[in-house]
Design an enzyme around this catalytic site. Structure first.
Site, short mmCIF file in Angstrom:
data_model
loop_
_atom_site.label_atom_id
_atom_site.label_comp_id
_atom_site.label_asym_id
_atom_site.label_seq_id
_atom_site.Cartn_x
_atom_site.Cartn_y
_atom_site.Cartn_z
N ASP A 141 -34.41 -0.89 -23.24
CA ASP A 141 -35.23 -0.80 -22.32
C ASP A 141 -36.37 -0.71 -21.84
O ASP A 141 -37.51 -0.87 -22.37
CB ASP A 141 -34.76 0.82 -21.94
N ASP B 269 -22.04 0.84 -20.21
CA ASP B 269 -23.81 0.86 -21.14
C ASP B 269 -23.21 0.26 -22.13
O ASP B 269 -21.79 0.64 -22.40
CB ASP B 269 -24.29 1.95 -20.77
C1 GLA Z 1 -29.53 2.85 -21.95
C2 GLA Z 1 -29.61 1.66 -20.73
C3 GLA Z 1 -30.58 2.13 -19.36
C4 GLA Z 1 -29.60 3.92 -19.07
C5 GLA Z 1 -30.26 4.55 -19.68
C6 GLA Z 1 -29.07 6.07 -19.36
O1 GLA Z 1 -30.29 3.53 -21.70
O2 GLA Z 1 -29.89 0.51 -21.50
O3 GLA Z 1 -30.49 1.30 -18.84
O4 GLA Z 1 -28.55 3.64 -18.06
O5 GLA Z 1 -28.81 4.36 -20.96
O6 GLA Z 1 -28.73 6.74 -20.39
#
Ligand code: GLA
Length: 405
Positions: free
Chosen positions: A208, A147
Site C-alpha cells: 500500500d 484484495d
Molecule cells: C489492502 C489493500 C488496500 C486497501 C486495504 C483495505 O491493504 O492493498 O488498497 O484496500 O486492504 O483493508
C-alpha cells in the site's frame, strides 16, 4: 447456479487507464452511503468529473461479512439505505461509474487488520465467487477490486485464484450485460504483470502507498513508482497499478503532489484519487485536474514510461512515447536529498534535431533545444515535460514500440 460459458477476451473493458476516486486512503473502513454521496457530489462540483475522473470506488468497510441463508451478501441498511444497488444508482445518476471491493479469500482485510470497525470474519468472496460477482454486477457496479488478505492467509495461488475470479466476472457480465473493470490487488504477489494482461484491467505491483493511521510519504510514493516498472506488461486496457493517489492528503506539499501525479502520468497508471474531494484546497484541485498532465497519463498508446538514462546515481530520466510522431513525455526525477540539474538528451529518447519543449503544468512552451534540455530539480521531486521533435533512426531506450501481449 447456472454455469455460463466464458466469452473470449473476458475482461477487456477500457482502452485508457481508469480514473476516479477511491474511499480507502482517506476514510479506511468508516464509510457509508452519506460519506460516498458527499464525495460523489464533490467529484461533480469540483470539476474532477469533467477532467475525466469517472469511477467512484467503495473500498474496505461496506460489508461486515453477513449473508442470508441462501448465501447472498447482506448489508446494514441503516448505513446503506436501499442496499448497495441504491448507492450504485446514485453514482450512475451523476454520470459516474461505481466500484466495489472484496477479497479472494474467505476473510477480508477487515478481519485481519480492522481499520475503524470490529474485525469482520467472512468478509471475503472465498467460496462464493460466482454468486458475489454476479451480485455486484446486478447491483450495478462497473468495477471490482479483489484484495488478497484472505488469499494470502489461506496460501492460495495468486494466478490460479485470480484466473478463477476473472472467469466468474466474465460469467456475471455474460448474464447481466454489464462489463466490470477487474482490479487485481495481490500487492505484487505471484508477479501479476506476467499473467494479469488479458485477464484484468489492472494489477497492483506493490504494498500500500499509505497504511492506515500513517501520513502520506514521498518515500512510499517513490517505492511504489519503482515497483510498478513492468513496461512490457502494459498496453491499452491493461495497466500496472502503483496504487491509489495520495495527492492532496495531509502533509503533502504542492511540489510533492505534482511530483506524485507526474510519476503516475509518465507511467500511464490508473489515476484513483484518495484525498477528501469535499474539502480539498483549490491548489489540490488544480493539480488533480491539470488537463495536459492527465493527457500524458491517458495517452491512447497506453505505454508505461521507462527509464532511459541515469545522469548520476538517483538522477534519472524517464521517457514515454506518446501518440503521434516525435512526441514524448519526459520526467526528470531527482531521488536524492539535494537540488540537482538533470539533462534529458534527445538521443536517449529516440529523437533527432531540434526539439520543442513544453511545461504541461503551466501550459507554456520553453523553446526549442538542439541536443537536450537541462532543468534544476528539487530534492525528491520531478520535472515533467512534453517534447516534440523528429523521430530518430532507432527508438530510444524502452520508449519504442512494444508489441502488446
Ligand atoms: C489492502 C489493500 C488496500 C486497501 C486495504 C483495505 O491493504 O492493498 O488498497 O484496500 O486492504 O483493508
Amino acid at each position: 447456479m447456472r454455469t455460463v460459458p466464458v466469452p473470449a477476451a473476458p475482461n477487456n473493458v477500457v482502452t485508457t487507464p481508469p480514473m476516479g476516486w477511491a474511499s480507502w486512503n482517506t476514510f479506511a473502513a468508516r464509510i457509508d452511503s452519506n460519506v460516498i454521496r458527499a464525495q460523489v457530489d464533490a467529484i461533480v462540483s469540483s470539476g474532477l468529473k469533467d477532467a475525466g475522473y469517472e469511477y467512484v470506488n467503495i473500498d474496505e468497510g461496506w460489508w461486515q461479512g453477513t449473508r442470508d441463508p441462501a448465501g447472498n451478501i447482506t448489508v446494514d441498511t441503516a448505513e446503506w439505505p436501499g442496499g448497495m444497488a441504491a448507492i450504485a444508482a446514485y453514482i450512475h445518476s451523476k454520470g459516474l461509474k461505481a466500484g466495489i471491493y472484496t477479497d479472494a479469500g474467505r476473510d477480508g482485510c477487515g478481519y485481519y487488520y480492522p481499520t475503524g470497525r470490529p474485525a469482520a470474519p467472512g468478509s471475503g468472496s472465498g467460496g462464493h465467487y460466482d454468486r458475489d460477482f454476479l451480485q455486484f454486477s446486478r447491483w450495478g457496479f462497473d468495477f471490482v477490486k479483489v484484495d488478497w488478505c484472505g488469499g494470502y492467509d489461506e496460501r492460495l495461488d495468486p494466478q490460479a485464484t485470480y484466473t478463477r475470479i476473472g472467469d466468474s466476472i466474465a460469467r456475471a457480465t455474460a448474464q447481466t450485460g454489464r462489463p466490470m473493470v477487474f482490479a487485481i490487488c495481490s500487492w505484487g504477489n505471484g508477479s501479476p504483470w506476467n499473467w494479469g494482461p488479458g485477464l484484468a484491467t489492472m494489477w497492483r505491483t506493490s504494498q500500500d502507498i499509505i497504511y492506515h493511521g500513517q501520513s502520506a510519504s514521498m518515500d512510499r510514493v517513490l517505492a511504489n513508482f519503482g515497483s510498478a516498472q513492468h513496461p512490457t506488461a502494459q498496453s491499452p486496457g491493461h495497466y500496472n497499478d502503483p496504487d491509489m493517489l495520495v495527492v492532496g492528503m495531509p502533509n503533502f506539499t504542492a511540489g510533492q503532489n505534482r511530483t506524485h501525479l507526474a510519476l503516475w502520468a509518465i507511467s500511464g497508471a490508473p489515476l484513483l484519487a484518495g484525498n477528501n474531494i469535499a474539502t480539498m484546497s483549490a491548489e489540490t484541485r488544480a493539480i488533480l485536474t491539470n488537463r495536459e498532465v492527465i493527457a500524458i497519463d491517458q495517452d491512447p498508446l497506453g505505454r508505461q514510461g521507462a527509464k532511459v538514462a541515469e545522469d548520476d546515481t538517483d538522477l534519472q530520466v524517464y521517457g514515454k512515447t506518446l501518440a503521434g510522431t516525435g512526441k514524448r513525455a519526459v520526467l526528470l526525477l531527482n531521488r536524492t536529498g539535494v537540488t540537482a540539474d538533470i539533462t534529458a538528451r534527445w538521443s536517449t529518447l529516440g529523437l533527432t534535431g531540434s526539439v520543442a519543449v513544453r511545461d504541461p503544468w503551466t501550459g507554456t512552451d520553453r523553446g526549442s533545444f538542439a541536443t537536450g534540455y537541462t532543468a534544476s530539480v528539487p530534492a525528491e521531486q520531478a520535472v515533467l515535460l512534453t517534447v516534440t521533435g523528429a523521430e530518430g533512426s532507432s527508438p530510444g531506450g524502452h520508449t519504442g514500440p512494444i508489441v502488446a501481449g
